[in-house]
Write a protein that holds these residues in place. Structure first.
Motif, PDB file in Angstrom:
ATOM      1  N   ASN A  42      48.989  40.772  16.870  1.00  0.00           N
ATOM      2  CA  ASN A  42      47.639  41.193  16.527  1.00  0.00           C
ATOM      3  C   ASN A  42      46.688  41.006  17.698  1.00  0.00           C
ATOM      4  O   ASN A  42      45.801  41.844  17.942  1.00  0.00           O
ATOM      5  N   ARG A  43      46.849  39.904  18.416  1.00  0.00           N
ATOM      6  CA  ARG A  43      46.009  39.687  19.592  1.00  0.00           C
ATOM      7  C   ARG A  43      46.264  40.740  20.665  1.00  0.00           C
ATOM      8  O   ARG A  43      45.335  41.208  21.333  1.00  0.00           O
ATOM      9  N   LEU A  44      47.514  41.116  20.823  1.00  0.00           N
ATOM     10  CA  LEU A  44      47.823  42.153  21.808  1.00  0.00           C
ATOM     11  C   LEU A  44      47.218  43.496  21.390  1.00  0.00           C
ATOM     12  O   LEU A  44      46.738  44.253  22.246  1.00  0.00           O
ATOM     13  N   ARG A  45      47.219  43.799  20.098  1.00  0.00           N
ATOM     14  CA  ARG A  45      46.577  45.035  19.648  1.00  0.00           C
ATOM     15  C   ARG A  45      45.080  44.990  19.922  1.00  0.00           C
ATOM     16  O   ARG A  45      44.465  46.021  20.220  1.00  0.00           O
ATOM     17  N   HIS A  46      44.497  43.817  19.795  1.00  0.00           N
ATOM     18  CA  HIS A  46      43.077  43.674  20.122  1.00  0.00           C
ATOM     19  C   HIS A  46      42.844  44.006  21.593  1.00  0.00           C
ATOM     20  O   HIS A  46      41.852  44.669  21.942  1.00  0.00           O
ATOM     21  N   ALA A  47      43.753  43.563  22.443  1.00  0.00           N
ATOM     22  CA  ALA A  47      43.632  43.881  23.863  1.00  0.00           C
ATOM     23  C   ALA A  47      43.817  45.380  24.108  1.00  0.00           C
ATOM     24  O   ALA A  47      43.120  45.978  24.936  1.00  0.00           O
ATOM     25  N   TYR A  48      44.761  45.988  23.389  1.00  0.00           N
ATOM     26  CA  TYR A  48      44.958  47.436  23.529  1.00  0.00           C
ATOM     27  C   TYR A  48      43.673  48.193  23.201  1.00  0.00           C
ATOM     28  O   TYR A  48      43.302  49.145  23.892  1.00  0.00           O
ATOM     29  N   LEU A  49      43.003  47.762  22.138  1.00  0.00           N
ATOM     30  CA  LEU A  49      41.788  48.470  21.725  1.00  0.00           C
ATOM     31  C   LEU A  49      40.624  48.200  22.658  1.00  0.00           C
ATOM     32  O   LEU A  49      39.696  49.001  22.733  1.00  0.00           O
ATOM     33  N   SER A  65      46.745  45.347  11.836  1.00  0.00           N
ATOM     34  CA  SER A  65      45.467  44.752  12.194  1.00  0.00           C
ATOM     35  C   SER A  65      45.429  44.343  13.664  1.00  0.00           C
ATOM     36  O   SER A  65      46.466  44.078  14.285  1.00  0.00           O
ATOM     37  N   HIS A  66      44.225  44.278  14.198  1.00  0.00           N
ATOM     38  CA  HIS A  66      44.026  43.752  15.555  1.00  0.00           C
ATOM     39  C   HIS A  66      43.174  42.486  15.527  1.00  0.00           C
ATOM     40  O   HIS A  66      42.575  42.115  16.535  1.00  0.00           O
ATOM     41  N   HIS A  67      43.148  41.814  14.368  1.00  0.00           N
ATOM     42  CA  HIS A  67      42.457  40.530  14.227  1.00  0.00           C
ATOM     43  C   HIS A  67      43.491  39.442  13.942  1.00  0.00           C
ATOM     44  O   HIS A  67      44.464  39.671  13.232  1.00  0.00           O
ATOM     45  N   ASP A  68      43.256  38.246  14.496  1.00  0.00           N
ATOM     46  CA  ASP A  68      44.242  37.171  14.361  1.00  0.00           C
ATOM     47  C   ASP A  68      43.841  36.117  13.345  1.00  0.00           C
ATOM     48  O   ASP A  68      44.327  34.988  13.398  1.00  0.00           O
ATOM     49  N   ASP A  69      42.967  36.474  12.414  1.00  0.00           N
ATOM     50  CA  ASP A  69      42.648  35.554  11.322  1.00  0.00           C
ATOM     51  C   ASP A  69      43.594  35.801  10.150  1.00  0.00           C
ATOM     52  O   ASP A  69      44.493  36.652  10.233  1.00  0.00           O
ATOM     53  N   ALA A  70      43.397  35.054   9.069  1.00  0.00           N
ATOM     54  CA  ALA A  70      44.313  35.169   7.927  1.00  0.00           C
ATOM     55  C   ALA A  70      44.319  36.568   7.302  1.00  0.00           C
ATOM     56  O   ALA A  70      45.401  37.125   7.049  1.00  0.00           O
ATOM     57  N   PRO A  71      43.154  37.208   7.046  1.00  0.00           N
ATOM     58  CA  PRO A  71      43.208  38.577   6.515  1.00  0.00           C
ATOM     59  C   PRO A  71      43.888  39.551   7.462  1.00  0.00           C
ATOM     60  O   PRO A  71      44.620  40.451   7.027  1.00  0.00           O
ATOM     61  N   GLY A  72      43.661  39.380   8.766  1.00  0.00           N
ATOM     62  CA  GLY A  72      44.314  40.262   9.731  1.00  0.00           C
ATOM     63  C   GLY A  72      45.817  40.103   9.727  1.00  0.00           C
ATOM     64  O   GLY A  72      46.559  41.092   9.816  1.00  0.00           O
ATOM     65  N   TYR A  82      45.097  25.850  12.894  1.00  0.00           N
ATOM     66  CA  TYR A  82      44.941  27.097  13.638  1.00  0.00           C
ATOM     67  C   TYR A  82      43.491  27.556  13.667  1.00  0.00           C
ATOM     68  O   TYR A  82      42.791  27.500  12.658  1.00  0.00           O
ATOM     69  N   GLN A  83      43.049  28.038  14.834  1.00  0.00           N
ATOM     70  CA  GLN A  83      41.731  28.601  15.000  1.00  0.00           C
ATOM     71  C   GLN A  83      41.861  30.008  15.582  1.00  0.00           C
ATOM     72  O   GLN A  83      42.369  30.181  16.688  1.00  0.00           O
ATOM     73  N   PRO A  84      41.440  31.042  14.844  1.00  0.00           N
ATOM     74  CA  PRO A  84      41.564  32.415  15.359  1.00  0.00           C
ATOM     75  C   PRO A  84      40.634  32.659  16.540  1.00  0.00           C
ATOM     76  O   PRO A  84      39.546  32.092  16.614  1.00  0.00           O
ATOM     77  N   ARG A  85      41.085  33.512  17.451  1.00  0.00           N
ATOM     78  CA  ARG A  85      40.274  33.883  18.601  1.00  0.00           C
ATOM     79  C   ARG A  85      39.550  35.213  18.398  1.00  0.00           C
ATOM     80  O   ARG A  85      38.499  35.441  18.981  1.00  0.00           O
ATOM     81  N   PHE A  86      40.136  36.078  17.581  1.00  0.00           N
ATOM     82  CA  PHE A  86      39.546  37.391  17.356  1.00  0.00           C
ATOM     83  C   PHE A  86      39.446  37.653  15.846  1.00  0.00           C
ATOM     84  O   PHE A  86      40.143  38.516  15.320  1.00  0.00           O
ATOM     85  N   PRO A  87      38.604  36.904  15.134  1.00  0.00           N
ATOM     86  CA  PRO A  87      38.491  37.119  13.687  1.00  0.00           C
ATOM     87  C   PRO A  87      37.851  38.466  13.373  1.00  0.00           C
ATOM     88  O   PRO A  87      37.122  39.035  14.198  1.00  0.00           O
ATOM     89  N   GLY A  88      38.108  38.949  12.161  1.00  0.00           N
ATOM     90  CA  GLY A  88      37.539  40.229  11.752  1.00  0.00           C
ATOM     91  C   GLY A  88      36.081  40.118  11.344  1.00  0.00           C
ATOM     92  O   GLY A  88      35.553  39.055  11.104  1.00  0.00           O
TER      93      GLY A  88
END
Length: 230
Positions: A117-124, A137-144, A224-230
């Motif tokens: 998911n983090r890599l998809r965030h970078a792609y976008l 998803s491109h978010h690394d939180d629980a919903p993503g 865990y702490q997300p870096r790119f939450p939605g």
């Protein structure tokens, strides 16, 4: 990899790739290489899940067949009881090992999904116009993470109940109940006492395994702490 190695350091402002040309840029190649590496690791993790589950069910099936052959040959007397006390704990030990490994494999798989998911965030960030074409998803939180898993933010009880760890845990609880019944039979307990003892032992084992699995998942989620939450 241990939990300490998986813990993420505090991140104030996540790094951004905006403004970098995606065409012919080595950043995109590095991201794609990492994505394929995570995908291959996830494939091996799922193969291990299926392999371990299949191995345990094979051992359990062989145990049941062996018990039936001994019962046909000698009845349900002392020889059968001693043989059951020999093979059932072995099957239960393999089942417990399989259960705990499946829990860890699910945790590892969740980390791999988070990484992708983090890599998809970078792609976008490199190509924002591609977002409408991503179904994951491109978010690394629980919903993503759940969106990538099942294309929805949360899943129901039937999804969790059909998971390999839950199925194996229920089978282990049944084996514990049968073993408790055999022990009561050796102790010359009555039919009612054997039934109550077996059912109680099975329910208690299911509760203990459920609590252990839930606490393990909660422990990892809490750290865990997300870096790119939605």
């Amino acid at each position: 990899m241990g939990d300490r190695a998986r813990r993420q350091p505090p991140v104030g402002t996540p790094p951004s790739l905006q403004g970098i040309d995606a065409v012919g840029n080595p950043h995109a190649q590095f991201l794609a290489t990492e994505h394929w590496s995570l995908l291959a690791t996830r494939s091996m993790t799922w193969s291990e899940i299926f392999s371990r589950t299949g191995t345990y069910l094979t051992v359990l099936s062989a145990t049941v067949i062996a018990l039936s052959l001994v019962a046909n040959a000698s009845g349900f007397g002392r020889d059968f009881q001693m043989f059951a006390l020999l093979v059932l704990p072995v099957a239960l030990l393999i089942g417990l090992g399989t259960f705990f490994r499946l829990i860890e494999a699910d945790v590892e798989d969740a980390w791999l999904v988070i990484g992708m998911n983090r890599l998809r965030h970078a792609y976008l960030e490199l190509a924002p116009e591609l977002e409408p074409y991503f179904v994951t998803s491109h978010h690394d939180d629980a919903p993503g993470m759940m969106t990538t898993y099942s294309f929805r933010n949360r899943v129901g009880l039937t999804h969790w109940m059909s998971g390999s760890p839950v199925v194996v845990g229920i089978i282990n609880a049944v084996v514990v109940g049968v073993l408790a019944g055999v022990i009561c039979e050796i102790a010359n307990a009555g039919d009612v006492l054997r039934t109550v003892a077996g059912a109680t032992a099975a329910l208690l084992a299911a509760a203990v395994l459920g609590v252990v699995g839930y606490r393990r998942v909660r422990e990892v989620s809490r750290e865990y702490q997300p870096r790119f939450p939605g």
